[in-house]
Design a protein around this motif. Structure first.
Motif, mmCIF file in Angstrom:
data_model
loop_
_atom_site.group_PDB
_atom_site.id
_atom_site.type_symbol
_atom_site.label_atom_id
_atom_site.label_comp_id
_atom_site.label_asym_id
_atom_site.label_seq_id
_atom_site.Cartn_x
_atom_site.Cartn_y
_atom_site.Cartn_z
ATOM 1 N N VAL A 82 0.821 -1.205 0.000
ATOM 2 C CA VAL A 82 0.000 0.000 0.000
ATOM 3 C C VAL A 82 0.855 1.255 0.000
ATOM 4 C CG1 VAL A 82 -1.934 -1.142 1.131
ATOM 5 C CG2 VAL A 82 -0.182 -0.045 2.523
ATOM 6 N N ALA A 83 2.109 1.136 0.387
ATOM 7 C CA ALA A 83 2.978 2.317 0.417
ATOM 8 C C ALA A 83 4.429 1.881 0.300
ATOM 9 C CB ALA A 83 2.766 3.104 1.703
ATOM 10 N N THR A 84 5.238 2.711 -0.346
ATOM 11 C CA THR A 84 6.661 2.462 -0.466
ATOM 12 C C THR A 84 7.371 3.799 -0.647
ATOM 13 O OG1 THR A 84 8.338 1.165 -1.642
ATOM 14 C CG2 THR A 84 6.593 2.153 -2.976
ATOM 15 N N LEU A 85 8.633 3.866 -0.220
ATOM 16 C CA LEU A 85 9.411 5.101 -0.307
ATOM 17 C C LEU A 85 10.190 5.146 -1.616
ATOM 18 C CD1 LEU A 85 10.958 5.545 3.247
ATOM 19 C CD2 LEU A 85 9.522 7.200 2.066
ATOM 20 N N VAL A 86 10.210 6.318 -2.233
ATOM 21 C CA VAL A 86 11.028 6.522 -3.427
ATOM 22 C C VAL A 86 12.495 6.610 -3.003
ATOM 23 C CG1 VAL A 86 11.528 8.062 -5.355
ATOM 24 C CG2 VAL A 86 9.159 7.675 -4.643
ATOM 25 N N ASP A 87 13.323 5.819 -3.647
ATOM 26 C CA ASP A 87 14.752 5.777 -3.331
ATOM 27 C C ASP A 87 15.559 6.032 -4.597
ATOM 28 O OD1 ASP A 87 17.102 5.451 -1.936
ATOM 29 O OD2 ASP A 87 17.101 3.274 -2.093
ATOM 30 N N ALA A 88 15.224 7.113 -5.283
ATOM 31 C CA ALA A 88 15.907 7.470 -6.530
ATOM 32 C C ALA A 88 16.752 8.714 -6.299
ATOM 33 C CB ALA A 88 14.881 7.725 -7.638
ATOM 34 N N GLU A 89 17.885 8.765 -6.967
ATOM 35 C CA GLU A 89 18.798 9.898 -6.832
ATOM 36 C C GLU A 89 18.081 11.212 -7.116
ATOM 37 O OE1 GLU A 89 22.557 11.712 -6.182
ATOM 38 O OE2 GLU A 89 21.982 9.615 -5.955
ATOM 39 N N GLY A 90 18.177 12.150 -6.188
ATOM 40 C CA GLY A 90 17.582 13.467 -6.364
ATOM 41 C C GLY A 90 16.131 13.574 -5.951
ATOM 42 N N TRP A 91 15.527 12.449 -5.567
ATOM 43 C CA TRP A 91 14.108 12.487 -5.172
ATOM 44 C C TRP A 91 13.990 12.203 -3.684
ATOM 45 C CZ3 TRP A 91 10.598 14.399 -8.388
ATOM 46 C CH2 TRP A 91 10.890 14.423 -9.749
ATOM 47 N N GLY A 92 14.292 13.217 -2.897
ATOM 48 C CA GLY A 92 14.100 13.137 -1.464
ATOM 49 C C GLY A 92 15.319 12.673 -0.698
ATOM 50 N N ASN A 93 15.237 12.867 0.630
ATOM 51 C CA ASN A 93 16.271 12.473 1.585
ATOM 52 C C ASN A 93 17.623 13.066 1.230
ATOM 53 O OD1 ASN A 93 16.984 11.176 3.979
ATOM 54 N ND2 ASN A 93 17.660 9.342 2.927
ATOM 55 N N GLN A 94 17.621 14.349 0.904
ATOM 56 C CA GLN A 94 18.857 15.039 0.558
ATOM 57 C C GLN A 94 19.626 15.507 1.789
ATOM 58 O OE1 GLN A 94 19.720 15.265 -2.926
ATOM 59 N NE2 GLN A 94 18.070 13.776 -2.758
ATOM 60 N N ARG A 95 18.971 15.531 2.936
ATOM 61 C CA ARG A 95 19.606 15.972 4.187
ATOM 62 C C ARG A 95 19.441 14.854 5.204
ATOM 63 N NH1 ARG A 95 16.710 21.815 3.387
ATOM 64 N NH2 ARG A 95 18.230 22.646 1.891
ATOM 65 N N ASP A 214 -10.057 2.669 -5.338
ATOM 66 C CA ASP A 214 -9.364 1.409 -5.120
ATOM 67 C C ASP A 214 -8.262 1.201 -6.163
ATOM 68 O OD1 ASP A 214 -8.714 -1.075 -4.188
ATOM 69 O OD2 ASP A 214 -10.341 -2.100 -5.242
ATOM 70 N N LYS A 215 -7.055 0.841 -5.671
ATOM 71 C CA LYS A 215 -5.864 0.556 -6.475
ATOM 72 C C LYS A 215 -5.250 1.798 -7.112
ATOM 73 C CE LYS A 215 -7.416 -4.128 -7.572
ATOM 74 N NZ LYS A 215 -7.666 -5.105 -8.660
ATOM 75 N N GLN A 216 -5.783 2.959 -6.829
ATOM 76 C CA GLN A 216 -5.203 4.183 -7.373
ATOM 77 C C GLN A 216 -3.841 4.441 -6.733
ATOM 78 O OE1 GLN A 216 -7.744 7.585 -7.071
ATOM 79 N NE2 GLN A 216 -6.102 9.029 -7.468
ATOM 80 N N ARG A 217 -2.874 4.843 -7.537
ATOM 81 C CA ARG A 217 -1.548 5.208 -7.041
ATOM 82 C C ARG A 217 -1.408 6.724 -7.022
ATOM 83 N NH1 ARG A 217 3.085 1.263 -9.675
ATOM 84 N NH2 ARG A 217 2.377 -0.692 -8.737
ATOM 85 N N LEU A 218 -0.785 7.204 -5.977
ATOM 86 C CA LEU A 218 -0.540 8.636 -5.894
ATOM 87 C C LEU A 218 0.691 8.874 -5.033
ATOM 88 C CD1 LEU A 218 -2.984 10.192 -3.332
ATOM 89 C CD2 LEU A 218 -3.098 7.798 -3.906
ATOM 90 N N TYR A 219 1.233 10.084 -5.144
ATOM 91 C CA TYR A 219 2.485 10.421 -4.486
ATOM 92 C C TYR A 219 2.285 11.637 -3.596
ATOM 93 C CZ TYR A 219 4.701 7.393 -7.942
ATOM 94 O OH TYR A 219 5.061 6.336 -8.714
ATOM 95 N N VAL A 220 3.106 11.696 -2.556
ATOM 96 C CA VAL A 220 3.116 12.866 -1.688
ATOM 97 C C VAL A 220 4.565 13.127 -1.277
ATOM 98 C CG1 VAL A 220 2.694 11.483 0.391
ATOM 99 C CG2 VAL A 220 2.155 13.929 0.387
ATOM 100 N N ARG A 221 4.891 14.388 -1.192
ATOM 101 C CA ARG A 221 6.224 14.794 -0.747
ATOM 102 C C ARG A 221 6.090 15.373 0.653
ATOM 103 N NH1 ARG A 221 10.120 19.402 -3.604
ATOM 104 N NH2 ARG A 221 12.070 18.836 -2.539
ATOM 105 N N LEU A 222 6.749 14.731 1.615
ATOM 106 C CA LEU A 222 6.659 15.135 3.013
ATOM 107 C C LEU A 222 7.943 15.840 3.436
ATOM 108 C CD1 LEU A 222 5.126 11.882 4.545
ATOM 109 C CD2 LEU A 222 3.922 13.992 3.972
ATOM 110 N N PHE A 223 7.792 16.976 4.107
ATOM 111 C CA PHE A 223 8.929 17.690 4.676
ATOM 112 C C PHE A 223 8.909 17.488 6.187
ATOM 113 C CE2 PHE A 223 8.504 19.655 0.595
ATOM 114 C CZ PHE A 223 9.811 19.976 0.231
ATOM 115 N N VAL A 224 10.050 17.061 6.710
ATOM 116 C CA VAL A 224 10.124 16.683 8.118
ATOM 117 C C VAL A 224 11.437 17.164 8.716
ATOM 118 C CG1 VAL A 224 8.701 14.637 7.691
ATOM 119 C CG2 VAL A 224 11.200 14.449 7.620
ATOM 120 N N TYR A 225 11.469 17.214 10.046
ATOM 121 C CA TYR A 225 12.720 17.387 10.768
ATOM 122 C C TYR A 225 13.234 16.007 11.170
ATOM 123 C CZ TYR A 225 12.193 22.461 11.107
ATOM 124 O OH TYR A 225 12.082 23.793 10.813
#
Length: 728
Positions: A82-95, A214-225
Motif C-alpha cells: 500500500v505504500a513504499t518510499l522513493v529511493d531514486a537519486e535526487g528524489w528526497g532524503n537530501q539531508r 481502489d488501487k489508485q496510485r498517488l504520491y506525496v512529498r513530506l517535509f520533516v525534521y
C-alpha cells in the motif's frame, strides 16, 4: 464476446404465485446467507443495492438497502504494498544527518487498498483520512504536491497518474492550501481536504465529496525534521506505517432529523421509518430503533496500519525502499597534510570519532577530498606512526579520570584495514575525489581513530580556493556498513586544527592549498622536553632558518602542537638568532584566536625578502604528553585568513616537534595486596628518550608503601633496551 456476469450480483426470478407487495400490508423477506468468498481486499461501510424489473429486464427500479451498513477488514497479504518510499537519486532524503536544522524531504508512493470517500451528507468528511507515521523522532511539518524537477529537455518526471477526471493529479494537495487532490465532481467548488501534523504523524483529512479510488496510485512529498539521534537503515525502529480510515458511504441527508419518538398516536403520528432501521417490523422481534443513518464514528473502520513494502516486480520498479537512514555525524574530525603545495605527493593524516559507528565487522571507511586530489588506484592507506597510539598515565598532580581522557583522548588504529579503491561519492556528499577502504574490523562509537592516506595535490593552484572555504573545498569521512548503507558522515568538513570547530553545522577552517614553501626545512629546537607539570620551568624554543627563494608578503601564524602553550614577554622574545635579520613585524601576538598554542604576526604588509634567513626564539610550556589526536608538528602559515591581492602572498611549512619526555604505558600489577604479606610487583613502562649508562629510572610509590622492603629486584630487557644495573 459472450455474456459476462458479475460474481457479486444475485439474480432471483420471482414466482408467479407470489402475492403483490403493496405498501406495508404485504412485505416479502428474501434471505441470503453464506456469502463466500468475501472480497479479500475488504470494503468500507456501504449498503447493498437492490433492483426490481420485469422479466424482460425493463422498467427497472433501483434502491439501496436501509438497514445496517456493511463493512469488512481486508486481508493484509493480498496487497502489492500500500505504500513504499522513493529511493531514486535526487528524489528526497537530501539531508540525511541527525538533528539537521533544515527540513528533509521524502517522496512516498501510496496505492489505495480500497475506495475512500469524504462523507457527502453530514459533517465535513474528516472521519475519512490517510495516516502516515514516520519512525520515532521525526517531526512532520509540511506536505506538498509531487512535481517534476528541472525544465525543458532537462525536465525529469516522477511517475504520476494522468490529469483527467476523476483520478486527478495522482497526488495529495499541499498542506499550505486546498488546491489539487482528486474530486469526483470537478468544478463543484468543494475542497479536497487538508493536512494535519502531530509529532511524527502526518494525516490527510478528506473534505466532502473527496474521493480516492481502489488501487489508485498517488504520491506525496513530506517535509520533516530528522530525529536528534541517528537511525540506521536496518534499525528495527526504522519503519513507517500507513493506515486508511473511512466511514464509507455513511451519512444522512442534510435535513434529516427525528420528528418525534414513534409510534404513539395522537402524540406522535410519525412512523419513524425515515429515521430508524425497522421501527414497525413484524413480527415484533424484528423491530429495531437503531438509527437508519448512524453517527459516522460508529461505522468508521481503519484499514491497517501497514508497514511499507517493496513492489513485487523489483526489476521494473527498482527505485523504491521501505526505509532510509538518518546518519550520525563524525565528531572531532581533523585532517593535517604533510605537504600543502600544488602537484606534491602528500599524506593526509586523519583523526575522527564515530557517532553511530559500525559494531558489525566488514564495513567501509570513505575518504573524500576536493576535486583534483588523486588518491591513486589502488590507493595507499595505513596506520599513523605508532607514537599516536601510545597510552599514557595522567599527569603529575592530576585528580580524576574523566577530565584527563577528555583533554587527551586515546587514539586507536582503524581495525584491520583492507583494500582501498576509488568509488562514487555517497548521496549525502556528492562530488570531489572519493575512495573507500574495506574495514574488516568494527568502529566503536565515541572512540577516537587515526589513519593516514597518500594523495597527490592538484597540479594547478586555484587562488580562489587557496585559503577560502567553499562548498567544494571539503575533506570528509564516511562510515557505511557491509551492505553499503550509510551510518556516519561529515556534516561540513574536517578541521585543520583542533578546537577550531564551532559546531557541527558551521564549517571550520579546513586545510588550504598554498603556492610556495621555504627553501630549506625549518628546524624547531626545544632545550628541555620534560613536561612543564614535572618541572615548573619554561622551555626555550629556537626556530631557524626561515628562508624563501622569493619575496613573501603577508601575516604569519605559527601553530605549535596541541597541548603546548606559548608564554613570553617582550624581553623574553628574540627576533633574531646568530646574526640573522630580525623577524618582520616585531613581537608576535600571543593567542590571537584564543588558542594557547598559536602566535601570529598580524601585519598584512610585512615583507620576507628572498634569500634572507630569519629566525626567532622564545618560550613554551611543554605538555604532559605529546598530542595524539593531531599531528606532533609545528605549522607555519603565511597569508592565513588574509584576503590578499595575489597568490604570491601565500606560503606554508611544517616542521616535526621533538618528542615529549613522558613515560608511556605505565602499568603495575601485584600478586598479593594483603597487608604484611610478601608480594611480587611487575612494572611495565616505555621510555621516550634514551637513559644513559649511569642514568636511572625512578619509581615513586604511594605513601602507604613507604615501609615496603624490596628484595631480589630484577629487571628484564624490553624489545628496545637492555638493563644494566638496579639500585635498590
Amino acid at each position: 464476446g459472450g455474456v459476462r456476469y458479475n460474481k457479486n450480483i444475485v439474480k432471483l426470478s420471482l414466482p408467479t404465485t407470489m402475492e403483490s407487495a403493496y405498501g406495508y400490508d404485504i412485505i416479502h423477506t428474501i434471505r441470503v446467507w453464506n456469502l463466500a468468498p468475501m472480497p479479500p481486499r475488504g470494503f468500507f461501510a456501504t449498503r447493498f443495492g437492490a433492483q426490481v424489473s420485469t422479466k424482460y429486464d425493463t422498467s427497472p427500479h433501483y434502491i439501496t438497502t436501509t438497514g445496517k451498513y456493511i463493512t469488512r477488514t481486508p486481508n493484509e497479504t493480498i496487497y502489492n504494498p500500500v505504500a513504499t518510499l522513493v529511493d531514486a537519486e535526487g528524489w528526497g532524503n537530501q539531508r540525511q544527518f541527525k538533528g539537521e536544522p533544515r527540513l528533509n524531504d521524502y517522496y512516498l508512493r501510496l496505492q489505495m487498498p480500497a475506495s475512500l470517500y469524504g462523507a457527502p451528507w453530514t459533517g465535513n468528511g474528516y472521519l475519512t483520512r490517510v495516516d502516515i507515521w514516520l519512525p520515532e523522532g521525526f517531526i512532520c511539518v509540511l506536505a506538498t504536491r509531487v512535481e517534476a524537477r528541472g525544465e525543458g529537455d532537462d525536465k525529469i518526471d516522477l511517475p504520476v497518474l494522468p490529469l483527467e477526471s476523476p483520478t486527478g493529479k495522482g497526488g495529495f494537495p499541499q498542506s499550505t492550501d486546498f488546491e489539487g487532490g482528486n474530486l469526483t465532481t470537478p468544478g463543484a467548488g468543494y475542497r479536497s481536504g487538508k493536512w494535519a501534523f502531530a509529532g511524527n504523524q502526518c494525516t490527510f483529512h478528506f473534505e466532502r465529496y473527496m474521493a480516492l479510488h481502489d488501487k489508485q496510485r498517488l504520491y506525496v512529498r513530506l517535509f520533516v525534521y530528522n530525529p536528534r539521534d541517528p537511525l540506521p537503515r536496518t534499525d528495527p525502529k526504522n519503519f513507517w506505517l500507513v493506515s486508511f480510515t473511512s466511514s464509507g458511504h455513511s451519512g444522512a441527508p442534510a435535513d434529516h432529523r427525528e420528528v418525534c419518538r414513534p409510534y404513539f398516536p395522537p402524540f406522535c403520528n410519525d412512523t419513524g421509518e425515515t429515521y430508524y432501521v425497522n421501527p414497525l417490523g413484524l413480527p415484533m422481534g424484528t423491530r429495531t430503533l437503531e438509527p437508519l443513518y448512524p453517527d459516522e464514528r460508529t461505522v468508521s473502520r481503519t484499514f491497517g496500519p501497514w508497514r511499507l513494502g517493496l513492489p513485487l516486480n523489483r526489476t521494473a520498479e527498482p527505485d523504491y525502499t521501505v526505509s532510509l537512514p538518518v546518519l550520525g555525524i563524525v565528531e572531532d574530525l581533523i585532517v593535517q597534510p604533510t605537504f600543502l603545495l600544488p602537484g606534491t605527493r602528500s599524506r593526509l593524516q586523519f583523526w575522527f570519532s564515530p557517532d553511530l559507528g559500525a559494531l558489525e565487522r566488514g564495513g567501509f571507511l570513505g575518504i573524500q577530498a576536493p576535486e583534483g586530489f588523486d588518491f591513486g588506484d589502488p590507493c595507499s592507506v595505513r596506520d599513523l606512526p605508532p607514537m599516536y597510539y601510545s597510552v599514557y598515565s595522567p599527569p603529575l598532580g592530576h585528580t580524576g579520570f574523566a577530565p584527563w581522557t577528555e583533554l587527551d583522548p586515546r587514539v586507536f588504529p582503524v581495525e584491520d584495514m583492507g583494500e582501498c579503491t576509488p568509488a562514487p561519492s555517497p548521496r549525502w556528499s556528492r562530488g570531489g575525489s572519493y575512495v573507500t577502504v574495506k574495514v574488516h574490523g568494527s568502529f566503536v562509537p565515541g572512540r577516537r581513530y587515526g589513519f593516514e592516506i597518500d594523495v597527490e595535490y592538484p597540479p594547478a593552484y586555484n587562488f580562489s580556493k587557496g585559503f577560502q572555504m567553499d562548498a567544494d573545498w571539503t575533506f570528509k569521512i564516511s562510515i557505511t556498513d557491509g551492505m553499503g548503507y550509510g551510518r556516519d558522515g561529515t556534516y561540513t568538513t574536517a578541521a585543520f586544527f583542533p578546537n577550531t570547530t564551532i559546531s557541527n553545522v558551521v564549517a571550520p577552517p579546513t586545510p588550504p592549498m598554498y603556492l610556495a614553501t621555504v627553501q630549506t626545512p625549518i628546524i624547531v629546537l626545544i632545550d628541555e622536553m620534560q613536561p612543564y607539570t614535572f618541572r615548573p620551568y619554561l622551555s626555550r624554543v629556537e626556530v631557524e632558518p626561515i628562508l624563501f627563494d622569493r619575496d613573501v608578503v603577508g601575516p604569519l601564524q605559527v601553530t605549535a602542537p596541541e597541548g603546548y602553550e606559548w608564554v613570553f614577554t617582550e624581553t623574553d622574545f628574540a627576533a633574531s638568532l646568530n646574526g640573522t635579520v630580525p623577524m618582520p613585524g616585531g613581537i608576535p601576538t600571543l593567542h590571537p584566536d584564543g588558542r594557547p598554542n598559536v602566535i601570529a604576526w598580524l601585519d598584512p604588509d610585512v615583507v620576507y625578502l628572498a634569500n634572507t634567513p630569519y629566525a626567532f626564539a622564545t618560550y613554551v610550556k611543554v605538555p604532559s604528553v605529546p598530542p595524539r589526536a593531531s599531528a606532533n608538528a609545528f605549522f607555519f602559515q603565511w597569508g592565513f585568513g588574509f584576503n590578499s591581492t595575489g597568490p604570491e602572498h601565500l606560503a606554508v611549512a611544517r616542521s616535526p616537534a621533538p618528542q615529549v619526555r613522558a613515560l608511556r604505558g605505565l602499568r603495575v600489577e601485584m600478586t598479593d595486596t594483603n597487608r604484611g604479606s610478601d608480594s611480587r610487583i611487575w612494572v611495565w613502562v616505555e621510555t621516550v628518550t634514551d637513559i644513559s649508562h649511569n642514568g636511572s629510572l625512578e619509581i615513586g610509590l604511594p605513601m602507604t608503601y613507604e615501609a615496603m622492603q624490596f628484595s631480589n629486584t630484577t629487571l628484564y630487557d624490553g624489545p628496545y633496551c637492555s638493563v644494566h644495573a638496579v639500585q635498590e
